[in-house]
Design a protein around this motif. Structure first.
Motif, PDB file in Angstrom:
ATOM      1  N   TYR A  70     -31.115   4.068 -46.781  1.00 58.08           N
ATOM      2  CA  TYR A  70     -30.363   3.493 -45.647  1.00 58.08           C
ATOM      3  C   TYR A  70     -31.285   2.732 -44.687  1.00 58.08           C
ATOM      4  CZ  TYR A  70     -31.984   7.875 -43.573  1.00 58.08           C
ATOM      5  OH  TYR A  70     -32.763   8.907 -43.144  1.00 58.08           O
ATOM      6  N   ASP A  71     -32.519   3.248 -44.539  1.00 55.75           N
ATOM      7  CA  ASP A  71     -33.480   2.563 -43.661  1.00 55.75           C
ATOM      8  C   ASP A  71     -33.843   1.195 -44.225  1.00 55.75           C
ATOM      9  OD1 ASP A  71     -33.853   3.949 -41.401  1.00 55.75           O
ATOM     10  OD2 ASP A  71     -35.484   5.229 -42.168  1.00 55.75           O
ATOM     11  N   GLU A  72     -34.103   1.211 -45.529  1.00 53.56           N
ATOM     12  CA  GLU A  72     -34.470  -0.035 -46.219  1.00 53.56           C
ATOM     13  C   GLU A  72     -33.333  -1.064 -46.132  1.00 53.56           C
ATOM     14  OE1 GLU A  72     -36.148  -0.309 -50.410  1.00 53.56           O
ATOM     15  OE2 GLU A  72     -36.445   1.809 -49.857  1.00 53.56           O
ATOM     16  N   LEU A  73     -32.123  -0.549 -46.339  1.00 52.20           N
ATOM     17  CA  LEU A  73     -30.950  -1.433 -46.305  1.00 52.20           C
ATOM     18  C   LEU A  73     -30.801  -2.082 -44.916  1.00 52.20           C
ATOM     19  CD1 LEU A  73     -28.374  -2.620 -47.560  1.00 52.20           C
ATOM     20  CD2 LEU A  73     -27.194  -0.490 -47.022  1.00 52.20           C
ATOM     21  N   GLN A  74     -31.003  -1.289 -43.877  1.00 49.98           N
ATOM     22  CA  GLN A  74     -30.888  -1.822 -42.508  1.00 49.98           C
ATOM     23  C   GLN A  74     -31.945  -2.907 -42.265  1.00 49.98           C
ATOM     24  OE1 GLN A  74     -29.788   1.073 -39.168  1.00 49.98           O
ATOM     25  NE2 GLN A  74     -30.765   2.371 -40.680  1.00 49.98           N
ATOM     26  N   LYS A  75     -33.168  -2.580 -42.720  1.00 51.74           N
ATOM     27  CA  LYS A  75     -34.258  -3.543 -42.518  1.00 51.74           C
ATOM     28  C   LYS A  75     -33.983  -4.837 -43.295  1.00 51.74           C
ATOM     29  CE  LYS A  75     -37.819  -0.193 -41.527  1.00 51.74           C
ATOM     30  NZ  LYS A  75     -38.691   0.763 -42.210  1.00 51.74           N
ATOM     31  N   ALA A  76     -33.495  -4.665 -44.543  1.00 55.77           N
ATOM     32  CA  ALA A  76     -33.209  -5.837 -45.377  1.00 55.77           C
ATOM     33  C   ALA A  76     -32.117  -6.696 -44.755  1.00 55.77           C
ATOM     34  CB  ALA A  76     -32.794  -5.379 -46.774  1.00 55.77           C
ATOM     35  N   LEU A  77     -31.107  -6.043 -44.209  1.00 54.79           N
ATOM     36  CA  LEU A  77     -30.022  -6.788 -43.555  1.00 54.79           C
ATOM     37  C   LEU A  77     -30.559  -7.589 -42.371  1.00 54.79           C
ATOM     38  CD1 LEU A  77     -27.048  -4.234 -43.495  1.00 54.79           C
ATOM     39  CD2 LEU A  77     -26.891  -6.572 -44.304  1.00 54.79           C
ATOM     40  N   LYS A  78     -31.403  -6.934 -41.593  1.00 53.79           N
ATOM     41  CA  LYS A  78     -31.962  -7.586 -40.396  1.00 53.79           C
ATOM     42  C   LYS A  78     -32.887  -8.743 -40.793  1.00 53.79           C
ATOM     43  CE  LYS A  78     -32.168  -7.757 -35.997  1.00 53.79           C
ATOM     44  NZ  LYS A  78     -31.092  -8.510 -35.431  1.00 53.79           N
ATOM     45  N   ALA A  79     -33.565  -8.560 -41.977  1.00 53.62           N
ATOM     46  CA  ALA A  79     -34.516  -9.589 -42.412  1.00 53.62           C
ATOM     47  C   ALA A  79     -33.831 -10.756 -43.110  1.00 53.62           C
ATOM     48  CB  ALA A  79     -35.541  -8.951 -43.344  1.00 53.62           C
ATOM     49  N   ASP A  80     -32.553 -10.546 -43.507  1.00 48.00           N
ATOM     50  CA  ASP A  80     -31.854 -11.605 -44.246  1.00 48.00           C
ATOM     51  C   ASP A  80     -31.685 -12.848 -43.363  1.00 48.00           C
ATOM     52  OD1 ASP A  80     -30.227 -12.332 -46.686  1.00 48.00           O
ATOM     53  OD2 ASP A  80     -28.764 -12.674 -45.078  1.00 48.00           O
ATOM     54  N   LYS A  81     -31.910 -14.015 -43.984  1.00 45.05           N
ATOM     55  CA  LYS A  81     -31.870 -15.262 -43.204  1.00 45.05           C
ATOM     56  C   LYS A  81     -30.486 -15.546 -42.636  1.00 45.05           C
ATOM     57  CE  LYS A  81     -35.595 -17.908 -45.207  1.00 45.05           C
ATOM     58  NZ  LYS A  81     -35.894 -18.883 -46.230  1.00 45.05           N
ATOM     59  N   GLU A  82     -29.467 -15.243 -43.461  1.00 43.81           N
ATOM     60  CA  GLU A  82     -28.103 -15.575 -43.024  1.00 43.81           C
ATOM     61  C   GLU A  82     -27.523 -14.477 -42.118  1.00 43.81           C
ATOM     62  OE1 GLU A  82     -23.850 -16.972 -44.949  1.00 43.81           O
ATOM     63  OE2 GLU A  82     -25.333 -15.976 -46.222  1.00 43.81           O
ATOM     64  N   LEU A  83     -27.720 -13.203 -42.559  1.00 41.89           N
ATOM     65  CA  LEU A  83     -27.085 -12.109 -41.828  1.00 41.89           C
ATOM     66  C   LEU A  83     -27.917 -11.611 -40.646  1.00 41.89           C
ATOM     67  CD1 LEU A  83     -25.606 -10.077 -44.823  1.00 41.89           C
ATOM     68  CD2 LEU A  83     -24.314 -11.286 -43.070  1.00 41.89           C
ATOM     69  N   GLY A 445     -20.855  -7.272 -47.424  1.00 43.81           N
ATOM     70  CA  GLY A 445     -20.429  -6.605 -48.660  1.00 43.81           C
ATOM     71  C   GLY A 445     -21.208  -7.126 -49.859  1.00 43.81           C
ATOM     72  N   ARG A 446     -21.329  -8.459 -49.938  1.00 40.04           N
ATOM     73  CA  ARG A 446     -22.069  -9.072 -51.054  1.00 40.04           C
ATOM     74  C   ARG A 446     -23.543  -8.662 -51.015  1.00 40.04           C
ATOM     75  NH1 ARG A 446     -18.793 -13.541 -50.354  1.00 40.04           N
ATOM     76  NH2 ARG A 446     -20.245 -14.548 -48.941  1.00 40.04           N
ATOM     77  N   PHE A 447     -24.073  -8.666 -49.794  1.00 37.71           N
ATOM     78  CA  PHE A 447     -25.487  -8.312 -49.630  1.00 37.71           C
ATOM     79  C   PHE A 447     -25.733  -6.865 -50.078  1.00 37.71           C
ATOM     80  CE2 PHE A 447     -29.187  -6.761 -47.420  1.00 37.71           C
ATOM     81  CZ  PHE A 447     -30.073  -7.834 -47.484  1.00 37.71           C
ATOM     82  N   VAL A 448     -24.819  -5.958 -49.672  1.00 34.23           N
ATOM     83  CA  VAL A 448     -24.952  -4.534 -50.010  1.00 34.23           C
ATOM     84  C   VAL A 448     -24.832  -4.345 -51.525  1.00 34.23           C
ATOM     85  CG1 VAL A 448     -23.841  -2.269 -49.780  1.00 34.23           C
ATOM     86  CG2 VAL A 448     -24.226  -3.680 -47.753  1.00 34.23           C
ATOM     87  N   ARG A 449     -23.928  -5.115 -52.149  1.00 33.77           N
ATOM     88  CA  ARG A 449     -23.758  -5.023 -53.607  1.00 33.77           C
ATOM     89  C   ARG A 449     -25.051  -5.437 -54.315  1.00 33.77           C
ATOM     90  NH1 ARG A 449     -18.902  -7.249 -53.577  1.00 33.77           N
ATOM     91  NH2 ARG A 449     -19.602  -9.292 -54.315  1.00 33.77           N
ATOM     92  N   ASP A 450     -25.621  -6.549 -53.855  1.00 31.53           N
ATOM     93  CA  ASP A 450     -26.878  -7.032 -54.443  1.00 31.53           C
ATOM     94  C   ASP A 450     -27.980  -5.996 -54.246  1.00 31.53           C
ATOM     95  OD1 ASP A 450     -25.505  -9.267 -55.072  1.00 31.53           O
ATOM     96  OD2 ASP A 450     -26.340 -10.535 -53.456  1.00 31.53           O
TER      97      ASP A 450
END
Lengths: 628, 258
Positions: A70-83, A445-450
């Motif tokens: 969950y920590d990684e997912l949060q960081k990845a979301l924050k680091a995503d260029k679009e999201l 949703g798409r990001f989480v699936r990936d």
């Protein structure tokens, strides 16, 4: 021209017109009130749910097992260029079912123990604002002290002390009065009117005597008249008193108790304010912001004051070092008629024993039994009032890592599984929040699936990504349905309006047969005659709808004042805030409903008048003018 | 003098339940402009019916009626006039056939060319004297006049009210007036649009002799001074004597004579 002229004359010079106007007026007013108050509830429920969950929620497919990384997912979301630029904050949560027991109150409650990061949670939701000791009490103290600014700390202490003294006196005198009244009521002859049936029985007896002697009065018998008058007065007096006794007698006591309740809350607050003033660093305070900075803590936490954890002087053990926050509706706080929870002067630190039943693979699978229950002592540091009753009556909050451990969702080096969470709450930036939430949800949703495709160990099943209202859809849908149903039922009742308008117009047309003949004889056309009655209906809709809208608006915007007025006049509490979610009756008028009901009223006026107008237009003028 | 009104072979039948009453059985009548004609006849002889047909308030019988049992009758319409059924007879006003006129033209005719005075006054109870007099003038007046509180032909109405001695009653409603005053208001109303033909249906029938005489004086004065064409229905021979010409209705037919 004559259509408008005659319509105005009929409106102003025919008394019967008052009735359809009154019917339309009352119906529109009723619809505006119901729609606005119910709408207010729905909006408030939505708002509190939104405040509770943030904007987007990522949920584990399995409540018991949660999801890893969950920590990684949060960081990845924050680091995503679009999201990344759309996300303001996110926070994980973990929950486990159990029991909360407070030894001091010798009381237990079924509860959900939710593990949160209080700082992160406050960035995503209004968690901080829901806390009493952490936020509400200090903010109230700032409100109390702000009028005395600019002032030194000593002056603020003096002002707060004077206020506390004043409120103390007020409370004392109200308590005395309440005691006296209670005693009076207990010893009163007329405590319960039905116990004194003979008193009520006098009324019909006096009525019969009055009727018999009325005849004597007519025949000019002085004694008969006198006795008849007395009997009549007794009859009326007992009827009136009988009707109002049950309501009026306890009224005074209720009012005093109510004032004492208010004074008690005010006293607690005044003393809390005094404490806050005393704890302020010495110096000069000029602005409210400066005061708020000194009084309101910057971030919430589960810290238990060190002094509380030390053993007492008589050897009794200190409180547990881990703090927890209790839901305000869990029944440990009394709520007064104004919907305020009664808190003491000081934060109530007390021991809370939580017993949780984790039911995941690590803790022995889904078979819950006493062997895999976990018990832990915590210290209550605050209480949270989110406004969502289901949450406030069930949830106890503790540190995320602690609850993760209690729920068996912490990292397991033996099986090489990572720590897990059950939900991630996401708050979008204000700009993104104003945009299409569903679109952002789809992207997340798409990001989480990936992310899940890239990391097979996150969860066995796909994570669910929902907007806050999708997450609460069933609950919000039910509330919305209630509103629609009530409005539909009242709307159905309002069909009566149409029938009433129709009947009254039909009667008017029948009465106006001769007038119609005259109008046609002097050159009025069929359309002109129909136009008179349709314009008449239009005016009734306009006046009734307008007045209904106006009165409905006035009623709704003053609902709380009207409620207080009724309480002070009769002692009756219609809206008992101690049992409702909200401490105020919604008093915002839905402008859309004002417009819709006005249009419907005008439509009903025209439609109700249509058939009688057509009948009128086809009246034979010869028949109308032939006879007087 | 030119012909103002002509009735040709007018027939009118009323159905009352199972009974059919033929009121007019082929009326032929004409009157010139400026003439005062009295119509006399016994009660139920069809005087009022004749007046209503002459004043475009009613129509003669439709002639082509095809019984279609059990659905009632089918009226065959005049192929030359989409507005009206074919009629038994015709009314001509200034040479124009009334049956060929549209609804709107008939309304305008009643409003501008005809003035009705009824036996029972028929004033609107919600309106005061001035408003009752102004009613025909307001028909056809544009909406903005009502919105701005303007009253068409108000000066004319005031003149009539003054002429009929009703100035002190101007704000009174019909219920506050005597029978004679009400009838004077009704005459003023009939005259407001300066009609070519004044149709009076027993205007003194509901009044005592003195008041009735005063009303007649008003009507005769109008005829003599303003050359007002007057068709007056009465069953009082004394009233009829004042007319230029009297026609008698006997069993639904006209019989001329003094």
């Amino acid at each position: 021209m004559y259509k408008l002229f005659l319509t105005l004359r009929y409106l102003t010079r025919r008394k019967i017109v008052i009735f359809p106007i009154l019917v339309v007026w009352l119906c529109v007013m009723m619809l505006v009130i119901v729609s606005s108050i119910m709408g207010g509830f729905v909006d408030r429920v939505k708002e509190t749910n939104h405040e509770l969950l943030g904007d987007i929620v990522i949920t584990s497919p399995s409540f018991a097992e949660g999801f890893a990384r969950y920590d990684e997912l949060q960081k990845a979301l924050k680091a995503d260029k679009e999201l990344g630029p759309l996300i303001q904050a996110s926070t994980p949560t973990v929950e486990v079912y159990g029991l909360v027991h407070i030894p001091e109150y010798q009381d237990s409650r079924a509860a959900v123990l939710e593990g949160i990061d209080p700082v992160g949670r406050s960035q995503v939701t209004k968690f901080r604002e829901s806390l009493f000791n952490e936020y509400q009490a200090p903010v109230q103290a700032v409100d109390d002290l702000a009028p005395h600014l600019p002032a030194t700390q000593a002056q603020l202490v003096e002002a707060a002390g004077a206020n506390a003294e004043k409120v103390q006196k007020q409370f004392g005198s109200l308590e005395d009065e309440s005691e006296k009244l209670e005693l009076k009521q207990m010893t009163s002859v007329v405590k319960y009117p039905l116990d004194y049936w003979w008193l009520i029985a006098i009324a019909p007896a006096a009525g019969i005597v009055a009727c018999i002697l009325l005849r004597a009065r007519r025949t000019r018998s002085v004694w008969g008249g006198l006795v008849g008058s007395i009997a009549g007065i007794v009859f009326l007096a007992v009827i009136v008193l009988g009707l109002f006794w049950p309501v009026m007698f306890p009224r005074q006591l209720k009012l005093v108790n109510d004032a004492a309740d208010q004074a008690y809350s005010a006293l607690n607050q005044a003393e809390r304010t005094l404490q806050f003033a005393q704890s302020l660093p010495a110096g000069n305070y000029t602005t409210r912001e400066q005061l708020a900075k000194a009084i309101v803590p910057p971030v919430p936490n589960f810290d238990v004051p060190a002094a509380m954890t030390q053993p007492g002087p008589t050897g009794q053990p200190g409180l547990p070092a881990d703090g927890c926050i209790i839901g305000s509706e869990m029944g440990f706080f009394r709520r007064n008629r104004f919907g305020n929870f009664e808190h003491g002067v000081n934060p109530r630190y007390t021991k809370v024993i939580v017993t949780v039943f984790p039911a995941n693979q690590k803790t022995g699978g889904i078979s819950v039994n006493a062997n895999n229950s976990v018990q832990r002592g915590l210290t209550m540091v605050d209480d949270s009032h989110s406004g969502v009753f289901d949450v406030d009556q069930m949830y106890t909050y503790a540190d995320f890592n602690l609850v993760q451990q209690l729920a068996g969702l912490d990292a397991d080096p033996q099986t090489n599984t990572g720590a897990r969470a059950q939900e991630i709450l996401i708050r979008l930036t204000p700009e993104a929040e104003k945009g299409d939430l569903v679109l952002v949800r789809a992207k997340v949703g798409r990001f989480v699936r990936d992310f899940q495709d890239a990391h097979a160990d996150v969860a066995n099943l796909p994570l669910e990504v929902q907007t806050w209202d999708e997450k609460q859809a069933r609950y919000l849908g039910a509330v919305q349905n209630e509103r629609v149903m009530v409005i539909f039922c009242i709307g159905l009742m309002s069909l009566v309006v149409l029938v009433v308008i129709f009947l009254i117009f039909y009667q008017i047309v029948r009465d106006k047969t001769r007038d119609i003949g005259i109008i046609k004889a002097v050159g009025g056309s069929e359309a002109g005659v129909a136009g008179i009655f349709i314009t008449f209906g239009l005016f009734i809709g306009l006046v009734g709808g307008g007045m209904g809208d106006l009165c409905g608006w006035l009623f709704v915007t003053h609902t709380n004042q009207i409620h207080e007025l009724i309480f002070h006049a009769t002692g009756i509490v219609i809206w008992d805030r101690s049992v409702y979610l909200f401490d105020r009756i919604p008093d915002t008028v839905d402008v859309r409903s004002l417009i819709v009901f006005f249009v419907v009223a005008v439509w009903a006026g025209v439609v109700g008048a249509l058939f009688p107008a057509i009948v009128a237009s086809y009246q034979d003028p010869v028949e109308a003018v032939r006879y007087e | 003098m030119s012909e103002l009104l002509r009735l040709e072979n007018i027939q009118k039948t009323y159905t009352m339940g199972a009974d059919t009453i033929q009121v007019l059985r082929g009326i032929n009548f004409s009157m010139d402009e400026g003439e005062f004609v009295a119509v006399m006849g016994a009660s139920g002889s069809g005087k009022s019916t004749m007046l209503h047909i002459a004043g475009a308030l009613d129509r003669p019988n439709p002639i082509s009626i095809v019984p279609l049992f059990p659905f009632g009758n089918i009226i065959v319409h005049n192929p030359r006039n989409k507005y009206a059924p074919a009629q038994s007879g015709e009314v001509y006003f200034r040479g124009k056939q009334l049956s060929r006129m549209s609804r709107g033209e008939r309304h305008r005719l009643r409003n501008h060319e005809f003035g009705f005075v009824f036996q029972f006054y028929h004033l609107l109870p919600e309106l005061n004297v001035l408003e009752n007099v102004l009613l025909p003038a307001m028909i056809g007046a544009p909406l903005y006049m009502a919105l701005f509180g303007a009253r068409p032909r108000k000066a004319e109405a005031m003149r009539l009210i003054e002429a009929f001695g009703l100035t002190h009653r101007i704000k009174h409603r019909p219920a506050q007036l005597s029978g004679g005053e009400r009838q004077r208001v009704a005459i003023a109303r009939a005259l407001i649009n300066q009609p070519a033909l004044l149709l009076a249906d027993e205007p003194t029938g509901n009044l005592d002799a003195k008041t009735g005489r005063a009303i007649l004086d008003v009507l005769i004065g109008l005829h003599r001074e303003k050359k007002q064409t007057l068709l007056l229905v009465t069953h009082d021979p004394a009233v009829a004597k004042l007319a230029d010409r009297t026609v008698h209705l006997v069993e639904g037919r006209i019989k001329e004579g003094n």
